[in-house]
Motif scaffolding. Structure first.
Motif, PDB file in Angstrom:
ATOM      1  N   GLY A  52       0.803  -1.229   0.000  1.00 38.75           N
ATOM      2  CA  GLY A  52       0.000   0.000   0.000  1.00 38.75           C
ATOM      3  C   GLY A  52       0.828   1.267   0.000  1.00 38.75           C
ATOM      4  N   SER A  53       1.901   1.291   0.772  1.00 32.49           N
ATOM      5  CA  SER A  53       2.702   2.513   0.833  1.00 32.49           C
ATOM      6  C   SER A  53       3.355   2.806  -0.510  1.00 32.49           C
ATOM      7  CB  SER A  53       3.749   2.425   1.941  1.00 32.49           C
ATOM      8  OG  SER A  53       4.715   1.438   1.668  1.00 32.49           O
ATOM      9  N   ILE A  54       3.829   1.775  -1.185  1.00 37.13           N
ATOM     10  CA  ILE A  54       4.437   1.980  -2.509  1.00 37.13           C
ATOM     11  C   ILE A  54       3.367   2.373  -3.521  1.00 37.13           C
ATOM     12  CG2 ILE A  54       5.647   0.827  -4.413  1.00 37.13           C
ATOM     13  CD1 ILE A  54       7.185  -0.725  -2.174  1.00 37.13           C
ATOM     14  N   LEU A  55       2.200   1.766  -3.432  1.00 36.18           N
ATOM     15  CA  LEU A  55       1.113   2.107  -4.353  1.00 36.18           C
ATOM     16  C   LEU A  55       0.619   3.536  -4.129  1.00 36.18           C
ATOM     17  CD1 LEU A  55       0.035   0.269  -6.534  1.00 36.18           C
ATOM     18  CD2 LEU A  55      -1.913  -0.213  -5.092  1.00 36.18           C
ATOM     19  N   ILE A  56       0.431   3.935  -2.879  1.00 39.29           N
ATOM     20  CA  ILE A  56      -0.005   5.312  -2.586  1.00 39.29           C
ATOM     21  C   ILE A  56       1.050   6.305  -3.056  1.00 39.29           C
ATOM     22  CG2 ILE A  56      -0.512   6.956  -0.729  1.00 39.29           C
ATOM     23  CD1 ILE A  56      -1.762   4.492   0.795  1.00 39.29           C
ATOM     24  N   ILE A  60       0.667   9.339  -5.932  1.00 36.38           N
ATOM     25  CA  ILE A  60       1.137  10.724  -5.766  1.00 36.38           C
ATOM     26  C   ILE A  60       2.144  11.072  -6.856  1.00 36.38           C
ATOM     27  CG2 ILE A  60       2.370  12.317  -4.236  1.00 36.38           C
ATOM     28  CD1 ILE A  60       1.146  10.631  -1.866  1.00 36.38           C
ATOM     29  N   GLN A  61       3.012  10.127  -7.191  1.00 37.45           N
ATOM     30  CA  GLN A  61       3.970  10.367  -8.280  1.00 37.45           C
ATOM     31  C   GLN A  61       3.246  10.582  -9.609  1.00 37.45           C
ATOM     32  OE1 GLN A  61       7.498   7.700  -8.351  1.00 37.45           O
ATOM     33  NE2 GLN A  61       6.741   7.026  -6.353  1.00 37.45           N
ATOM     34  N   LYS A  62       2.209   9.808  -9.854  1.00 39.35           N
ATOM     35  CA  LYS A  62       1.421   9.960 -11.088  1.00 39.35           C
ATOM     36  C   LYS A  62       0.800  11.345 -11.147  1.00 39.35           C
ATOM     37  CE  LYS A  62      -0.819   8.475 -14.799  1.00 39.35           C
ATOM     38  NZ  LYS A  62      -0.156   8.112 -16.045  1.00 39.35           N
ATOM     39  N   HIS A  69       3.430  18.108 -16.025  1.00 39.91           N
ATOM     40  CA  HIS A  69       3.552  17.767 -17.455  1.00 39.91           C
ATOM     41  C   HIS A  69       4.902  17.120 -17.761  1.00 39.91           C
ATOM     42  CE1 HIS A  69      -0.151  19.955 -18.021  1.00 39.91           C
ATOM     43  NE2 HIS A  69       0.383  21.030 -17.464  1.00 39.91           N
ATOM     44  N   LEU A  70       5.298  16.179 -16.922  1.00 41.39           N
ATOM     45  CA  LEU A  70       6.557  15.465 -17.123  1.00 41.39           C
ATOM     46  C   LEU A  70       6.344  14.350 -18.134  1.00 41.39           C
ATOM     47  CD1 LEU A  70       7.637  15.223 -13.369  1.00 41.39           C
ATOM     48  CD2 LEU A  70       8.395  16.895 -15.066  1.00 41.39           C
ATOM     49  N   ASN A  71       7.360  14.046 -18.877  1.00 41.43           N
ATOM     50  CA  ASN A  71       7.242  13.077 -19.955  1.00 41.43           C
ATOM     51  C   ASN A  71       7.700  11.683 -19.503  1.00 41.43           C
ATOM     52  OD1 ASN A  71       6.638  12.176 -22.512  1.00 41.43           O
ATOM     53  ND2 ASN A  71       8.669  12.643 -23.318  1.00 41.43           N
ATOM     54  N   TYR A  72       7.189  11.222 -18.373  1.00 47.77           N
ATOM     55  CA  TYR A  72       7.492   9.880 -17.920  1.00 47.77           C
ATOM     56  C   TYR A  72       6.319   8.985 -18.262  1.00 47.77           C
ATOM     57  CZ  TYR A  72      11.082  12.359 -15.319  1.00 47.77           C
ATOM     58  OH  TYR A  72      12.133  13.157 -14.976  1.00 47.77           O
ATOM     59  N   LYS A  73       6.641   7.810 -18.761  1.00 47.19           N
ATOM     60  CA  LYS A  73       5.618   6.876 -19.215  1.00 47.19           C
ATOM     61  C   LYS A  73       5.468   5.751 -18.195  1.00 47.19           C
ATOM     62  CE  LYS A  73       7.581   7.719 -23.740  1.00 47.19           C
ATOM     63  NZ  LYS A  73       9.022   7.914 -23.692  1.00 47.19           N
ATOM     64  N   ASN A  74       4.423   4.998 -18.316  1.00 45.80           N
ATOM     65  CA  ASN A  74       4.251   3.761 -17.552  1.00 45.80           C
ATOM     66  C   ASN A  74       4.379   3.943 -16.042  1.00 45.80           C
ATOM     67  OD1 ASN A  74       4.015   2.335 -20.049  1.00 45.80           O
ATOM     68  ND2 ASN A  74       6.239   2.366 -20.207  1.00 45.80           N
ATOM     69  N   VAL A  75       3.932   5.058 -15.527  1.00 44.96           N
ATOM     70  CA  VAL A  75       4.031   5.333 -14.092  1.00 44.96           C
ATOM     71  C   VAL A  75       3.170   4.348 -13.307  1.00 44.96           C
ATOM     72  CG1 VAL A  75       3.667   7.049 -12.278  1.00 44.96           C
ATOM     73  CG2 VAL A  75       4.590   7.761 -14.497  1.00 44.96           C
ATOM     74  N   CYS A  76       1.978   4.081 -13.763  1.00 43.78           N
ATOM     75  CA  CYS A  76       1.078   3.159 -13.043  1.00 43.78           C
ATOM     76  C   CYS A  76       1.628   1.746 -13.024  1.00 43.78           C
ATOM     77  CB  CYS A  76      -0.317   3.165 -13.665  1.00 43.78           C
ATOM     78  SG  CYS A  76      -1.205   4.704 -13.454  1.00 43.78           S
ATOM     79  N   ILE A  77       1.930   1.207 -14.193  1.00 44.61           N
ATOM     80  CA  ILE A  77       2.378  -0.189 -14.250  1.00 44.61           C
ATOM     81  C   ILE A  77       3.693  -0.363 -13.509  1.00 44.61           C
ATOM     82  CG2 ILE A  77       3.528  -0.026 -16.508  1.00 44.61           C
ATOM     83  CD1 ILE A  77       1.569  -3.067 -15.226  1.00 44.61           C
ATOM     84  N   SER A  78       4.591   0.617 -13.599  1.00 45.48           N
ATOM     85  CA  SER A  78       5.875   0.476 -12.906  1.00 45.48           C
ATOM     86  C   SER A  78       5.687   0.448 -11.397  1.00 45.48           C
ATOM     87  CB  SER A  78       6.846   1.593 -13.310  1.00 45.48           C
ATOM     88  OG  SER A  78       6.405   2.854 -12.866  1.00 45.48           O
ATOM     89  N   ASN A  79       4.762   1.238 -10.885  1.00 49.77           N
ATOM     90  CA  ASN A  79       4.533   1.257  -9.437  1.00 49.77           C
ATOM     91  C   ASN A  79       3.757   0.037  -8.948  1.00 49.77           C
ATOM     92  OD1 ASN A  79       5.734   3.668  -8.058  1.00 49.77           O
ATOM     93  ND2 ASN A  79       4.783   4.657  -9.816  1.00 49.77           N
ATOM     94  N   SER A 119      12.375  -1.081  -4.752  1.00 51.60           N
ATOM     95  CA  SER A 119      11.140  -0.965  -5.543  1.00 51.60           C
ATOM     96  C   SER A 119      11.179   0.268  -6.443  1.00 51.60           C
ATOM     97  CB  SER A 119       9.909  -0.925  -4.637  1.00 51.60           C
ATOM     98  OG  SER A 119       9.750   0.351  -4.039  1.00 51.60           O
ATOM     99  N   GLN A 120      11.726   1.354  -5.944  1.00 51.34           N
ATOM    100  CA  GLN A 120      11.787   2.573  -6.756  1.00 51.34           C
ATOM    101  C   GLN A 120      12.829   2.445  -7.864  1.00 51.34           C
ATOM    102  OE1 GLN A 120       9.400   5.194  -6.503  1.00 51.34           O
ATOM    103  NE2 GLN A 120       8.617   3.402  -5.435  1.00 51.34           N
ATOM    104  N   VAL A 121      13.889   1.692  -7.619  1.00 52.28           N
ATOM    105  CA  VAL A 121      14.870   1.414  -8.675  1.00 52.28           C
ATOM    106  C   VAL A 121      14.211   0.579  -9.765  1.00 52.28           C
ATOM    107  CG1 VAL A 121      17.030   0.197  -9.210  1.00 52.28           C
ATOM    108  CG2 VAL A 121      16.888   1.670  -7.174  1.00 52.28           C
ATOM    109  N   ILE A 122      13.390  -0.381  -9.366  1.00 49.72           N
ATOM    110  CA  ILE A 122      12.657  -1.196 -10.346  1.00 49.72           C
ATOM    111  C   ILE A 122      11.811  -0.294 -11.253  1.00 49.72           C
ATOM    112  CG2 ILE A 122      10.746  -2.863 -10.591  1.00 49.72           C
ATOM    113  CD1 ILE A 122      11.882  -4.269  -8.070  1.00 49.72           C
TER     114      ILE A 122
END
Length: 177
Positions: A52-56, A60-62, A69-79, A119-122
């Motif tokens: 839960g803490s990583i998902l929450i 917030i990161q998403k 307006h950052l150009n990072y992709k796949n934020v949901c699936i990566s988290n 997890s964040q490195v992943i």
């Protein structure tokens, strides 16, 4: 915001979120809090804290990525992948230590921090792979399915050490008399 800053913020947020999640069900015992917070001191119930803490933190990161307006992709699936893998990584590291020397709170907290960093490195390796909108949407569904599984196992725990509260020797939620 650089990806390194975003992920550092992710580590800090996830680690800080662990602590209120740990006590949430004790302070507000109900069905909703039982889904995201431990209902006893079993190892399984504490896996909800890591997940839960990583998902929450990921949510917030998403939001940050969208607002800035950052150009990072796949934020949901990566988290979601990071949150799920963190549960397994923690168990692989923690269980041998637990069965050898028992519960040592400072060590457990330190291991949680290490697992959150991993997890964040992943997420860094997944976040900028070619964007896949279907996978991003499936990640949300997958997170809901995992929480459904956590909920099922909270109310119908397996009768093994992973699900047993070592303090009260019960499985799942204490029945009030």
């Amino acid at each position: 915001m650089s990806l390194k800053k975003l992920k550092t913020l992710g580590v800090i947020m996830a680690f800080v979120i662990c602590f209120p999640l740990h006590f949430l069900y004790d302070k507000a015992p109900n069905f909703i809090t039982s889904i995201i917070s431990p209902v006893n001191e079993s190892i399984f119930e504490h896996m909800k804290i890591i997940f839960g803490s990583i998902l929450i933190s990921g949510v917030i990161q998403k939001i940050i990525v969208k607002v800035k307006h950052l150009n990072y992709k796949n934020v949901c699936i990566s988290n979601v992948i990071a949150a799920l893998s963190s549960v397994f990584i923690f168990l692989i590291i923690y269980l041998p230590i637990y069965y050898t020397i028992g519960e040592k709170l400072p060590l457990t907290i330190f291991l949680m921090l290490i697992v959150i960093i991993i997890s964040q490195v992943i997420t860094i390796y997944i976040i900028n792979i070619k964007k896949d909108l279907k996978m991003e949407n499936l990640a949300i569904i997958f997170a809901i399915i995992i929480y459904a599984l956590f909920t099922y196992l909270t109310y119908n725990p397996l009768k093994c050490d992973l699900f047993k509260d070592p303090i009260s020797n019960i499985y799942g939620i204490k029945k009030e008399s």
